[in-house]
Design a protein around this motif. Structure first.
Motif, PDB file in Angstrom:
ATOM      1  N   SER A 281       0.841  -1.192   0.000  1.00 21.12           N
ATOM      2  CA  SER A 281       0.000   0.000   0.000  1.00 21.12           C
ATOM      3  C   SER A 281       0.878   1.245   0.000  1.00 21.12           C
TER       4      SER A 281
ATOM      5  N   ARG B 288       1.036   5.105   0.560  1.00 17.60           N
ATOM      6  CA  ARG B 288       0.286   6.148   1.261  1.00 17.60           C
ATOM      7  C   ARG B 288       0.924   7.507   0.995  1.00 17.60           C
TER       8      ARG B 288
ATOM      9  N   SER C 130       1.297  10.995   2.907  1.00 16.09           N
ATOM     10  CA  SER C 130       1.147  11.560   4.254  1.00 16.09           C
ATOM     11  C   SER C 130       0.230  12.780   4.224  1.00 16.09           C
ATOM     12  N   GLU C 131      -0.527  12.947   5.307  1.00 22.19           N
ATOM     13  CA  GLU C 131      -1.415  14.095   5.407  1.00 22.19           C
ATOM     14  C   GLU C 131      -0.635  15.411   5.490  1.00 22.19           C
TER      15      GLU C 131
ATOM     16  N   THR D  90       1.769  16.165   3.552  1.00 20.04           N
ATOM     17  CA  THR D  90       2.358  16.437   2.238  1.00 20.04           C
ATOM     18  C   THR D  90       1.798  17.717   1.650  1.00 20.04           C
TER      19      THR D  90
ATOM     20  N   TRP E  88       3.502  -1.610   3.582  1.00 21.40           N
ATOM     21  CA  TRP E  88       3.123  -0.265   3.176  1.00 21.40           C
ATOM     22  C   TRP E  88       4.364   0.594   2.963  1.00 21.40           C
TER      23      TRP E  88
ATOM     24  N   GLU F 266       5.037   4.940   2.845  1.00 21.83           N
ATOM     25  CA  GLU F 266       4.453   6.264   3.038  1.00 21.83           C
ATOM     26  C   GLU F 266       5.403   7.326   2.494  1.00 21.83           C
TER      27      GLU F 266
ATOM     28  N   GLU G  41       6.078  11.463   2.096  1.00 23.71           N
ATOM     29  CA  GLU G  41       5.771  12.777   2.631  1.00 23.71           C
ATOM     30  C   GLU G  41       6.650  13.810   1.930  1.00 23.71           C
TER      31      GLU G  41
ATOM     32  N   ARG H  95       9.024   6.401   4.101  1.00 27.34           N
ATOM     33  CA  ARG H  95       9.089   5.376   5.137  1.00 27.34           C
ATOM     34  C   ARG H  95       8.553   4.073   4.565  1.00 27.34           C
ATOM     35  N   ASP H  96       9.004   2.972   5.110  1.00 33.03           N
ATOM     36  CA  ASP H  96       8.494   1.670   4.647  1.00 33.03           C
ATOM     37  C   ASP H  96       8.386   0.736   5.836  1.00 33.03           C
TER      38      ASP H  96
END
Length: 550
Positions: free
Chosen positions: A409, A411, A413-414, A416, A456, A458, A460, A473-474
């Motif tokens: 997955s 993602r 980041s919020e 970003t 996942w 992520e 950013e 990140r992973d």
């Protein structure tokens, strides 16, 4: 002609040359021996014949005979006895006029006595003189009167001579062991010459001068005619050979041959690859090294001969230009990967819709299509709202589809927030994001992870007035602590960090960041690895304003 050429081998020529040197040395020794023998003969025999001549000249019988002009028979017994007792070659007595009145050689009676320079003036003299065709060392002493009537008057001359020895006599007389010495020296010289010729033959691997010259010419043509760099080191890590391409790629001085890597300031990863300090046993693949802004691919081979380690030869290829082309093609590759992944995803969705229609679940088809539409709109809206640069947003869309294929997955980041960038900066940011996401997906999808753990990645993206910070990140196993500091200089990917393989993804990322005045680092978190890259960039509005400035 060929047979004649083959007979004149390097070992044979050296043997002949050494033998010639031995002969010259022996002749020199023989010459020195002859000179010493002649000097010894002149010194010793000169004193002896002078003493005999003085003794004979002082004999009263000789003085009386010359003063009274006695016949030859009166002096003959004394002359002959002197020769017999002393063993000299000749004894001669001449009167005041220089006529020989008595001699051990009757054939010269009445002849004039050849006088030396000193004897002609009434003084004693000794030296070599040729008498009747033979060379003698003679002493001539004047006979002076001793009575009151002729006191001090020159009455005549006495000459005593010793025949000079021949060359062979001098050699045999120089030393009773001279011939033995010369024979032993000749044998040692011949044996040494033969052994030296064999050693040279082994050291040149049986090659003849023309073959060695041909190999040297071919080596020069090969080293300076290829596009790759070549560096050769001896077992002490000293540079023994390097071509022009190698000098340029490694930024070495022209006079580097003969110097060690320490003297040349080569250290770190480059030194390890050149010396094989961290070489994996059995691994013969290429090594990636970053050297002053260049991505170098190096291959090292150890050189051995008859079990002896002679050093190593390393070839270098500059992949910086290729890396630049790969970066420029990154956006096109991402687009193609996105189309392929979306085609695969759409094919699966169409199969699902077709199956629902075939079983008569038309209402379920409508709900399924609405759910897919909401999911797509949600992802598109999230990216378009948080990532306003179209190149980077398209890249993340492609990576999301690719990650989904590998059950990972992706993602956003919020936190970003990325505005539109200048085209050049957007391409570089996309390169960094793409490489970091690829490595993170490889790490998150690595085999051996627990089955109930979600994989996942992520992303950013944070931006301020002049820079962009990229954090990826992973959920993978992280980067080994011993590789965390050197992972970018080694050119590892996260997958390579686990399996020991090499790549250039992170090496390219580091180059891009450094070119933009930034940096990249990696740390381990409780969930996995976290890569952080910082770059100085320009906003699209700033770039447009600069382009519009007259």
């Amino acid at each position: 002609m060929v047979a004649e050429f083959r007979r004149h081998t390097l070992a044979g020529e050296m043997l002949v040359l050494q033998l010639a040197i031995v002969v010259v040395v022996l002749l020199a020794v023989a010459g020195v021996s002859l000179t010493q023998s002649a000097a010894t003969f002149n010194r010793v025999e000169g004193r002896r014949v002078t003493a005999l001549a003085e003794q004979l000249a002082a004999n009263p019988l000789v003085r009386d005979g010359l003063a009274r002009a006695l016949p030859q028979e009166a002096l003959a017994p004394l002359v002959n006895s002197t020769q017999t007792q002393s063993g000299v070659t000749s004894v001669t007595v001449a009167d005041a006029d220089g006529r020989i009145v008595s001699s051990t050689d009757p054939t010269v009676l009445g002849d004039r006595l050849p006088l030396g320079e000193g004897a002609a003036r009434g003084r004693g003299w000794s030296g070599p003189l040729t008498l009747d065709g033979s060379r003698e060392l003679v002493a001539q002493v004047p006979v002076l009167g001793a009575t009151d009537e002729n006191l001090g008057v020159l009455l005549g001359t006495v000459m005593v001579g010793e025949a000079s020895p021949t060359v062979w006599q001098r050699l045999s007389g120089a030393s009773s062991y001279l011939l033995a010495y010369l024979g032993v020296a000749s044998g040692l010289g011949i044996a040494g010459s033969w052994l030296l010729a064999r050693r040279v033959k082994r050291q040149t691997l049986g090659l003849e001068p023309r073959e060695i010259a041909g190999l040297a010419e071919h080596r020069e043509a090969m080293l300076y005619g290829i596009a790759e760099g070549v560096v050769a080191l001896d077992p002490q890590a000293r540079v023994t050979l390097v071509n022009e391409v190698g000098l340029r790629l490694l930024d070495l001085p022209v006079d580097c041959v003969g110097k060690s890597l320490s003297e040349l300031g080569v250290k770190g990863r480059l030194r390890d690859v050149l010396t094989g300090a961290q070489e994996i046993p059995g691994h013969k693949g290429d090594e990636v090294v970053i050297r002053r802004g260049r991505v170098l691919v190096m291959n090292r081979m150890t050189v051995t001969k008859d079990g002896r380690h002679l050093g190593s030869v390393t070839t270098l290829r500059d992949r910086t230009e290729l890396a630049r082309l790969e970066r420029e093609m990154g956006s096109f590759r991402s687009s193609s990967e996105l189309l392929r992944a979306q085609a695969h995803e759409f094919a699966n969705q169409l199969h699902t819709i077709s199956g629902l229609i075939q079983i008569g679940e038309q209402d379920e088809v409508v709900r399924y299509i609405r759910a897919l539409s909401r999911h797509r709109q949600s992802l598109d809206m999230t990216l378009s709202r948080r990532v306003r640069d179209t190149a980077v947003a398209a890249l993340l869309m492609a990576k999301a589809s690719l990650a989904a294929e590998r059950k990972v997955s992706l993602r956003i980041s919020e936190s970003t927030a990325l505005d539109r960038l200048a085209p050049e900066d957007a391409a570089d940011v996309a390169t960094v994001v793409g490489n970091l996401v690829d490595n993170a997906v490889d790490a998150a999808a690595a085999p051996g992870e627990p089955g109930d753990r979600e994989a996942w990645v992520e992303v950013e993206l944070r931006q301020d007035a002049s820079s962009v910070e990229i954090v990826v990140r992973d959920s993978g196993p992280g980067v080994a602590p011993e590789l965390a500091r050197e992972v970018f200089s080694h050119g590892f990917t996260t997958k390579a960090a686990q399996e020991g393989e090499r790549g250039i993804g992170l090496a390219l990322t580091r180059l891009v960041c450094e070119r933009h005045g930034g940096e990249i680092s990696v740390t381990n978190t409780p969930d996995g690895a976290m890569f952080t890259a910082r770059m100085t960039v320009s906003h699209l509005a700033d770039a447009v304003a600069e382009g519009a400035t007259p």
